[in-house]
Write a protein that holds these residues in place. Structure first.
Motif, short mmCIF file in Angstrom:
data_model
loop_
_atom_site.label_atom_id
_atom_site.label_comp_id
_atom_site.label_asym_id
_atom_site.label_seq_id
_atom_site.Cartn_x
_atom_site.Cartn_y
_atom_site.Cartn_z
N ILE A 162 -6.65 39.87 44.64
CA ILE A 162 -5.85 39.86 43.35
C ILE A 162 -6.67 40.50 42.38
N ASP A 163 -7.98 40.18 42.39
CA ASP A 163 -8.90 40.66 41.47
C ASP A 163 -9.19 42.36 41.43
N ALA A 164 -9.41 42.41 42.60
CA ALA A 164 -9.63 43.94 43.03
C ALA A 164 -8.19 44.81 42.74
N LEU A 165 -7.03 44.22 43.28
CA LEU A 165 -5.89 44.78 42.67
C LEU A 165 -5.89 44.92 41.02
N ARG A 166 -5.88 43.90 40.39
CA ARG A 166 -5.96 44.23 38.82
C ARG A 166 -6.98 44.96 38.23
N GLN A 167 -8.14 45.06 38.82
CA GLN A 167 -9.01 46.26 38.37
C GLN A 167 -8.52 47.68 38.61
N LYS A 168 -7.83 47.86 40.04
CA LYS A 168 -7.31 49.19 40.32
C LYS A 168 -6.27 49.42 39.39
N GLN A 169 -5.52 48.58 38.76
CA GLN A 169 -4.40 49.00 38.29
C GLN A 169 -5.14 49.20 36.86
N GLU A 170 -5.79 48.57 36.16
CA GLU A 170 -6.58 49.03 34.99
C GLU A 170 -7.16 50.10 35.02
N GLU A 171 -7.91 50.70 36.13
CA GLU A 171 -8.48 51.87 36.16
C GLU A 171 -7.38 53.11 36.10
N ALA A 172 -6.23 52.69 36.94
CA ALA A 172 -5.15 53.53 36.81
C ALA A 172 -4.59 54.06 35.63
N ALA A 173 -4.49 52.94 34.73
CA ALA A 173 -3.91 52.86 33.42
C ALA A 173 -4.38 53.50 32.26
#
Length: 173
Positions: A162-173
């Motif tokens: 979940i933490d890796a998905l959150r970081q990926k979403q923050e980088e994509a945004a």
């Protein structure tokens, strides 16, 4: 022996056969009195080692259903009536027989089953009850530790994902 004495001896032997967890027949021809004392001391607490009259022991064995002992109740016979740890008594007999070849293991009985001299030696090779229990506890503890690690790993892995998905979403945004 007078008849009442024989009856009392048979009754005592019968009770010892019944109350023992195991019985080992030996031939002691050639052992000195001092060597017999040493053997008795080495088995103290685990077994009672007694020289018996074969005819009386045969009668007592038949009374408790151990008819097969009759064939080995020949010659000078002594019986180890085991009340403690069978393995410890077997080790004491085996070790004494190694040092004193005059002691010959004939046969034995454990839980109603006949044991050969080799079976008694195999019993002596077993580890003591305490060591076997400790090994069993170690195996059980290891299994529980692995299960606890596996159960703890699932939530940890979920949090990391979940933490890796959150970081990926923050980088994509």
């Amino acid at each position: 022996m007078a008849r009442p004495d024989k009856e009392a001896a048979v009754a005592e032997l019968t009770e010892r056969f019944r109350s023992s967890s195991a019985v080992v027949l030996t031939e002691y021809r050639g052992l000195t009195v001092e060597e017999m004392k040493t053997l008795r001391r080495s088995m103290a607490g685990n077994a009672q080692y007694s020289v018996v009259k074969n005819t009386l022991a045969t009668i007592a064995a038949k009374e408790v259903g151990l008819d097969f002992l009759e064939e080995d109740l020949v010659g000078p016979t002594a019986i180890a009536f085991v009340n403690g740890e069978v393995v410890d008594a077997a080790k004491a007999l085996r070790d004494f027989a190694k040092e004193n070849p005059a002691l010959v293991l004939k046969t034995g009985v454990m839980e109603g089953a006949k044991l050969s001299a080799d079976d008694v030696k195999k019993l002596a090779d077993l580890e003591s009850r305490e060591v076997l229990l400790a090994k069993t506890a170690g195996v059980l503890k290891a299994g529980m530790s692995k299960a606890a690690f596996a159960f703890a790993a699932l939530p940890t892995q979920t949090v990391r994902t979940i933490d890796a998905l959150r970081q990926k979403q923050e980088e994509a945004a």
